[in-house]
Design a protein around this motif. Structure first.
Motif, PDB file in Angstrom:
ATOM      1  N   GLU A 267      -5.079   2.634  15.079  1.00  0.00           N
ATOM      2  CA  GLU A 267      -6.280   2.205  14.359  1.00  0.00           C
ATOM      3  C   GLU A 267      -7.232   1.462  15.298  1.00  0.00           C
ATOM      4  OE1 GLU A 267      -7.300  -0.394  10.292  1.00  0.00           O
ATOM      5  OE2 GLU A 267      -5.227  -0.034  10.910  1.00  0.00           O
TER       6      GLU A 267
ATOM      7  N   PHE B 233      -4.036   6.759   1.317  1.00  0.00           N
ATOM      8  CA  PHE B 233      -3.922   5.451   0.692  1.00  0.00           C
ATOM      9  C   PHE B 233      -4.097   5.545  -0.825  1.00  0.00           C
ATOM     10  CE2 PHE B 233      -5.715   4.480   4.995  1.00  0.00           C
ATOM     11  CZ  PHE B 233      -4.539   3.971   5.517  1.00  0.00           C
TER      12      PHE B 233
ATOM     13  N   ARG C  81     -13.458   2.472  -1.949  1.00  0.00           N
ATOM     14  CA  ARG C  81     -14.160   2.290  -0.673  1.00  0.00           C
ATOM     15  C   ARG C  81     -13.605   3.216   0.400  1.00  0.00           C
ATOM     16  NH1 ARG C  81     -13.440  -4.010   0.108  1.00  0.00           N
ATOM     17  NH2 ARG C  81     -11.443  -3.366  -0.754  1.00  0.00           N
ATOM     18  N   ASP C  82     -12.297   3.465   0.382  1.00  0.00           N
ATOM     19  CA  ASP C  82     -11.714   4.399   1.344  1.00  0.00           C
ATOM     20  C   ASP C  82     -12.179   5.826   1.080  1.00  0.00           C
ATOM     21  OD1 ASP C  82     -10.378   2.483   2.787  1.00  0.00           O
ATOM     22  OD2 ASP C  82      -8.520   2.663   1.655  1.00  0.00           O
TER      23      ASP C  82
ATOM     24  N   LEU D 199      -7.630   9.046   5.122  1.00  0.00           N
ATOM     25  CA  LEU D 199      -8.026   7.977   4.205  1.00  0.00           C
ATOM     26  C   LEU D 199      -7.602   8.244   2.761  1.00  0.00           C
ATOM     27  CD1 LEU D 199     -11.508   7.284   5.783  1.00  0.00           C
ATOM     28  CD2 LEU D 199      -9.748   5.533   5.418  1.00  0.00           C
TER      29      LEU D 199
ATOM     30  N   LEU E 250     -15.433   5.986   2.692  1.00  0.00           N
ATOM     31  CA  LEU E 250     -15.251   6.123   4.132  1.00  0.00           C
ATOM     32  C   LEU E 250     -14.881   7.559   4.500  1.00  0.00           C
ATOM     33  CD1 LEU E 250     -13.329   2.873   5.211  1.00  0.00           C
ATOM     34  CD2 LEU E 250     -15.773   3.241   4.921  1.00  0.00           C
ATOM     35  N   SER E 251     -14.086   8.205   3.660  1.00  0.00           N
ATOM     36  CA  SER E 251     -13.739   9.605   3.905  1.00  0.00           C
ATOM     37  C   SER E 251     -14.988  10.482   3.900  1.00  0.00           C
ATOM     38  CB  SER E 251     -12.747  10.104   2.844  1.00  0.00           C
ATOM     39  OG  SER E 251     -12.514  11.490   2.976  1.00  0.00           O
TER      40      SER E 251
ATOM     41  N   TYR F  13       0.798  -1.218   0.000  1.00  0.00           N
ATOM     42  CA  TYR F  13       0.000   0.000   0.000  1.00  0.00           C
ATOM     43  C   TYR F  13       0.837   1.277   0.000  1.00  0.00           C
ATOM     44  CZ  TYR F  13      -4.014  -2.947   1.039  1.00  0.00           C
ATOM     45  OH  TYR F  13      -4.989  -3.898   0.967  1.00  0.00           O
TER      46      TYR F  13
ATOM     47  N   ARG G 255     -14.507  -3.194   5.593  1.00  0.00           N
ATOM     48  CA  ARG G 255     -15.037  -1.931   5.059  1.00  0.00           C
ATOM     49  C   ARG G 255     -16.535  -2.026   4.779  1.00  0.00           C
ATOM     50  NH1 ARG G 255      -9.979  -2.505   2.928  1.00  0.00           N
ATOM     51  NH2 ARG G 255      -8.547  -0.719   3.016  1.00  0.00           N
TER      52      ARG G 255
ATOM     53  N   TYR H 234      -9.516  11.232  10.221  1.00  0.00           N
ATOM     54  CA  TYR H 234      -9.603  10.124   9.275  1.00  0.00           C
ATOM     55  C   TYR H 234     -10.166  10.558   7.922  1.00  0.00           C
ATOM     56  CZ  TYR H 234      -8.232   6.177  12.201  1.00  0.00           C
ATOM     57  OH  TYR H 234      -7.517   5.277  12.946  1.00  0.00           O
TER      58      TYR H 234
ATOM     59  N   GLN I  10      -9.001   2.128  -4.415  1.00  0.00           N
ATOM     60  CA  GLN I  10      -9.288   2.634  -3.069  1.00  0.00           C
ATOM     61  C   GLN I  10     -10.637   3.343  -2.987  1.00  0.00           C
ATOM     62  OE1 GLN I  10      -6.284   0.752  -1.904  1.00  0.00           O
ATOM     63  NE2 GLN I  10      -7.062   2.118  -0.340  1.00  0.00           N
TER      64      GLN I  10
END
Length: 309
Positions: A92, A119, A148-149, A116, A152-153, A64, A268, A112, A146
């Motif tokens: 985390e 990544f 999904r991240d 996020l 999440l952000s 990553y 996730r 976060y 990424q």
């Protein structure tokens, strides 16, 4: 008059209760992502027999962190990949526990929300046509891998504005209320979740693109519903998105893996499930839905027509 005031006050209290419920669901979904991820990584990093493989898994060609960031982080010598990953995994885990408990929700959510994205920019990818780096690495654009991240952000920004919600430590320490603009937050939440489904629908089958064990036409349709629909149609679409997450979890579960490894395989998706549930509960507002865009276009046309005379 007093009856009217009591009615309005009761409606505002019910609306606040819904926002607090949404905040609870979001922070539990997001908190589980970090609790599972932190626990899984720490169990491997603190085990002498697996820590070297774990570091290689993150720092290698399919890890990553690309070479530029590794040189920046570790060239001084005082910070090692193992200590970096261990500290990050511990944070985390504890931040996930804090989110679930409703402690320091706003600072953690804001932190976060930006973290996020690191990544996305640090993922080693090979996307130049005809070029080959000679080693195995990611071949799909980082922003798709990424996605999904990124969702999440967006969820973290929504949680930052909603606050800690029901059954939280923060709520006990401070009961200060604030105005919630769900038209804006609903837009952010439905766009964040919608883009994950759209990317999965358009690019299913490409390397490292999540497909959630669901046909890409279904994913694409649900993504478009999240972006452009409103009202009951949007709520039904969001509920179906949540069911897709549950279906994916069931498909991913394996009796050959340990409990924590199973959870880490779809961590996730707990957050994506929570996002779908929140939209199913509150909707996503009307802003920039298909009906809203049509109304904006009509208003602009009438304005131009009136001013051109």
């Amino acid at each position: 008059m007093q009856y009217l005031l009591n009615y309005v006050k009761k409606g505002m209290m019910m609306e606040q209760k819904q926002f607090d419920t949404a905040a609870l669901w979001l922070r539990l979904g997001l908190g589980l992502v970090f609790i599972i991820g932190g626990t899984s990584k720490l169990s491997l990093l603190l085990d002498p027999t697996s820590q070297a493989a774990m570091v290689a898994n993150y720092m290698g060609t399919t890890g990553y962190i690309n070479e530029l960031f590794q040189d920046y982080l570790f060239s001084a010598g005082w910070l090692t990949p193992w200590s970096f990953l261990t500290a990050l995994s511990a944070f985390e885990l504890f931040s996930g526990l804090a989110l679930c408990a409703g402690f320091l929700v706003r600072p953690l959510a804001l932190f976060y929300a930006f973290l996020l994205w690191t990544f996305v920019v640090s993922l080693p990818v090979d996307t130049v046509p005809g070029a080959s780096v000679g080693v195995s690495t990611y071949t799909s654009p980082a922003i798709f891998v990424q996605i999904r991240d990124i969702t999440l952000s967006g969820m973290m920004f929504v949680l930052f504005n909603l606050g800690s919600g029901l059954y939280s430590v923060d709520k006990r320490l401070s009961s200060q209320e604030h105005h919630i603009d769900w038209q804006t937050l609903g837009l952010l939440l439905r766009f964040s979740l919608g883009m994950t489904f759209i990317v999965a629908g358009f690019f299913a089958g490409y390397a490292k693109i999540p497909s959630f064990a669901t046909h890409q036409v279904i994913l694409l349709t649900l993504g478009l519903v999240l972006i452009f629909a409103q009202g009951k149609t949007l709520k039904v679409g969001a509920l179906l998105c949540a069911l897709v997450m549950l279906w994916f979890m069931l498909q991913k579960f394996s009796i050959d893996k340990s409990f924590i490894k199973n959870l880490n395989g779809f961590k996730r998706e707990f957050a994506l499930l929570a996002a779908g549930a929140v939209i199913a509960l509150l909707g996503g507002g009307e802003r920039f839905s298909l009906a809203d865009l049509a109304q904006r276009a009509k208003s602009y046309y009438l304005f131009r027509r009136a001013t051109s005379k």
